[in-house]
Design an enzyme around this catalytic site. Structure first.
Site: not given
Length: 178
Positions: A105-106
């Site tokens: 993800c991030h």
């Protein structure tokens, strides 16, 4: 004679993506590894959905040489983590040693701060695609991308593929060291 479980750091800060922390944590325990929650400082952190997790080892007291791997869950935690030099240095140290770094993800934003994506194939949540490209990475929109000791995924839906590749890489690394 049973082998001592190998330590795997899972980085933690407030607003972590709950699934991206707990799914790998329990899969690793099930597979016989020793997942350890590491953060900027010891204490309790809260996920995006309110689940609490306790960091028992601060990044500045974590030895990259003792880690078989390091996992960076997503959510908004990576943006908080990248503000701490000790965390960035730990990520760079694990990468430089050739140990596995798995980011979802991030988590890629912390990889950018650690300067470990130049020339690497990666994926992430789509909103940081340009950050990764600008840091010199080759972005591929796929559920999981493996390039050397770097494993990346996009989102919680990709966790099965993410863990499949992480466990495969851990097994290969264990086989090499035996």
């Amino acid at each position: 004679m049973s082998e001592e479980p190998k330590k795997i750091a899972i980085l933690l800060e407030d607003d972590y993506e709950d699934l991206e922390l707990w799914y790998p944590y329990f899969r690793l325990k099930e597979a016989g590894y020793d997942p350890v929650l590491v953060g900027p400082k010891e204490g309790v952190y809260r996920g995006k959905r309110g689940y609490e997790a306790k960091v028992t080892l601060s990044a500045d007291r974590t030895d990259a040489g003792e880690l078989l791997a390091l996992i960076i869950p997503g959510g908004w935690a990576p943006d908080r983590l990248r503000r701490h030099d000790s965390v960035v240095e730990l990520v760079r140290g694990v990468f430089d040693r050739g140990s596995i770094i798995a980011s979802i993800c991030h988590g890629g934003s912390l990889l950018v701060s650690a300067n470990v994506v130049r020339g690497k194939k990666v994926t992430s949540f789509h909103s940081i695609e340009m950050d990764l490209i600008n840091a010199g990475a080759r972005y591929i929109d796929r559920e999981v991308v493996v390039d050397g000791n770097l494993i990346t995924s996009r989102k919680p839906d990709d966790l099965p593929a993410f863990m499949r590749e992480l466990l495969r890489a851990l097994k290969a690394q264990r086989t090499k060291s035996d």
